[in-house]
Design a protein around this motif. Structure first.
Motif, short mmCIF file in Angstrom:
data_model
loop_
_atom_site.label_atom_id
_atom_site.label_comp_id
_atom_site.label_asym_id
_atom_site.label_seq_id
_atom_site.Cartn_x
_atom_site.Cartn_y
_atom_site.Cartn_z
N ALA A 54 15.62 33.48 32.41
CA ALA A 54 16.68 33.04 33.31
C ALA A 54 18.04 33.25 32.64
N PHE A 55 19.02 33.68 33.43
CA PHE A 55 20.33 34.00 32.88
C PHE A 55 20.98 32.78 32.25
N GLY A 56 20.97 31.66 32.95
CA GLY A 56 21.58 30.45 32.41
C GLY A 56 20.92 30.00 31.12
N THR A 57 19.60 30.09 31.09
CA THR A 57 18.88 29.73 29.86
C THR A 57 19.28 30.62 28.71
N VAL A 96 16.01 40.30 25.12
CA VAL A 96 16.20 39.62 26.39
C VAL A 96 14.94 39.82 27.24
N LEU A 97 14.23 38.73 27.52
CA LEU A 97 13.03 38.82 28.34
C LEU A 97 13.39 39.21 29.77
N PRO A 98 12.58 40.05 30.39
CA PRO A 98 12.92 40.54 31.73
C PRO A 98 12.64 39.51 32.82
N ALA A 99 13.62 39.31 33.69
CA ALA A 99 13.45 38.44 34.86
C ALA A 99 12.85 39.25 36.00
N ARG A 100 12.06 38.58 36.83
CA ARG A 100 11.41 39.26 37.94
C ARG A 100 11.71 38.51 39.24
N ASP A 101 11.66 39.20 40.36
CA ASP A 101 11.82 38.64 41.70
C ASP A 101 13.29 38.36 42.02
N ILE A 102 13.90 37.36 41.36
CA ILE A 102 15.28 37.03 41.71
C ILE A 102 16.21 37.84 40.81
N ALA A 103 16.21 39.15 40.99
CA ALA A 103 17.00 40.04 40.15
C ALA A 103 17.13 41.39 40.84
N THR A 104 18.25 42.07 40.58
CA THR A 104 18.46 43.44 41.02
C THR A 104 18.90 44.26 39.81
N PRO A 105 18.69 45.56 39.81
CA PRO A 105 19.08 46.36 38.65
C PRO A 105 20.55 46.19 38.25
N GLU A 106 21.44 46.23 39.22
CA GLU A 106 22.86 46.07 38.91
C GLU A 106 23.14 44.68 38.34
N ALA A 158 21.86 44.46 34.72
CA ALA A 158 22.78 45.14 33.79
C ALA A 158 23.99 44.26 33.49
N THR A 159 24.53 43.62 34.53
CA THR A 159 25.67 42.73 34.33
C THR A 159 25.29 41.53 33.47
N GLY A 160 24.12 40.95 33.75
CA GLY A 160 23.67 39.79 32.99
C GLY A 160 23.46 40.11 31.52
N ILE A 161 22.89 41.28 31.24
CA ILE A 161 22.66 41.69 29.85
C ILE A 161 23.99 41.87 29.12
N ILE A 189 12.06 46.54 28.98
CA ILE A 189 11.78 47.05 30.32
C ILE A 189 10.31 46.88 30.59
N LYS A 190 9.98 45.94 31.47
CA LYS A 190 8.59 45.55 31.71
C LYS A 190 8.12 45.87 33.12
N PHE A 191 9.03 45.96 34.08
CA PHE A 191 8.65 46.12 35.48
C PHE A 191 9.44 47.26 36.12
N ASP A 192 8.79 47.93 37.07
CA ASP A 192 9.53 48.88 37.91
C ASP A 192 10.58 48.11 38.69
N GLY A 193 11.76 48.71 38.84
CA GLY A 193 12.82 48.08 39.60
C GLY A 193 13.68 47.13 38.80
N TYR A 194 13.37 46.95 37.52
CA TYR A 194 14.15 46.03 36.68
C TYR A 194 15.51 46.64 36.36
N LEU A 195 15.50 47.85 35.83
CA LEU A 195 16.70 48.62 35.54
C LEU A 195 16.42 50.09 35.79
N GLU A 196 17.41 50.83 36.24
CA GLU A 196 17.26 52.27 36.34
C GLU A 196 17.60 52.90 34.99
N PRO A 197 17.04 54.08 34.69
CA PRO A 197 17.35 54.72 33.41
C PRO A 197 18.84 54.89 33.16
#
Length: 268
Positions: A8-11, A29-39, A42-45, A60-68
């Motif tokens: 979680a970003f706040g955490t 940074v552990l990858p967040a899933r579901d409540i997240a978009t690639p953009e 990137a901003t959160g990181i 990078i653990k899931f498809d759709g997490y970040l684009e290359p």
């Protein structure tokens, strides 16, 4: 030791304040899933790295997490020092995303993050720098030997070792990676890991029996290796997420200092 934060970003921002009190070389940074978009990811990181004050490890653990392209921009701007790539494929050789990623980012700053099973393909065919391992907790010498074989181009030896890890890895894939490894450490007699913490639950007794057999067999193979007959102190990097008794130990052997120098990050 490389700690992890989030997902979680706040955490993660709360944890940045804690981490600044320690001299860790970086954090993942552990990858967040579901409540997240690639953009948004990137901003959160970027915001986390700014709060932390050091480049971070991108997981990078899931498809759709970040684009290359996002990964390349984060690398180019000095936000990310290296990448743990861990998207599971039925056939690791057929991975369009990883192919795009190594075209965007220096593959020598990418580590295969799914244990021994896809490591041969990832290092040989995609040119990544190394691999992470959970079962290294059971068989560190054997995993070291596999990495040495890969670096020497001895893929036959590496494949033999990969098959040795397969029974326990298959159980991790079928049940749950953390729950199986947590149980395996106890059943192999390496450490009493105690009760598993919420939000996970214990394996069943039948599963425990299967895990015990696979863990003990893997440990026996580790002791039978030439590497296992001498007392070595290989550099082993572990990642402990707060709240997990066992959380995917990472295994980079001698690669970590090189990766940190490459990314202008301080070594241990």
């Amino acid at each position: 030791v490389i700690p992890s934060v989030g997902p979680a970003f706040g955490t993660s921002l709360d944890q940045a304040a804690v981490l600044r009190e320690f001299d860790f070389p970086t954090t993942m940074v552990l990858p967040a899933r579901d409540i997240a978009t690639p953009e948004g990811v990137a901003t959160g990181i970027r915001k986390f790295a700014e709060a932390y004050g050091k480049p971070i490890v991108l997981y990078i653990k899931f498809d759709g997490y970040l684009e290359p392209e996002h990964a390349r921009a984060l690398m180019d701007d000095g936000v990310v020092n290296w990448i743990k790539y861990a998207i599971v494929r039925d056939d690791p050789a057929r991975d369009d995303y990883l192919r795009q990623l190594v075209d965007c980012v220096d593959p020598q700053r990418i580590v295969s993050g799914i244990g021994e099973q896809p490591a041969i393909v990832h290092l040989r065919d995609f040119g990544v720098q190394g691999f992470t391992s959970g079962c290294v907790c059971i068989a560190p010498s054997l995993s070291m030997k596999m990495l040495a074989a890969l670096k020497a181009g001895d893929y036959e030896t590496a494949e033999t070792i990969r098959q040795t890890f397969a029974p326990l890895e298959n159980l991790r894939n079928a049940i749950n990676p953390i729950r199986v490894l947590h149980t395996a450490l106890t059943e192999a007699g390496i450490a009493n890991t105690g009760p598993i913490l919420p939000l996970l639950h214990e394996v069943t007794e039948n599963e425990r029996t299967d895990i015990a057999a696979a863990a003990k067999e893997l440990l026996a193979h580790n002791r039978d290796t030439d590497w296992g007959k001498v007392e070595l102190a290989p550099p082993v990097v572990k990642c402990f997420n707060r709240g997990c008794a066992v959380c995917c130990p990472l295994f980079f052997c001698s690669l970590l200092p090189w990766l940190l120098r490459k990314s202008r990050c301080r070594t241990l």
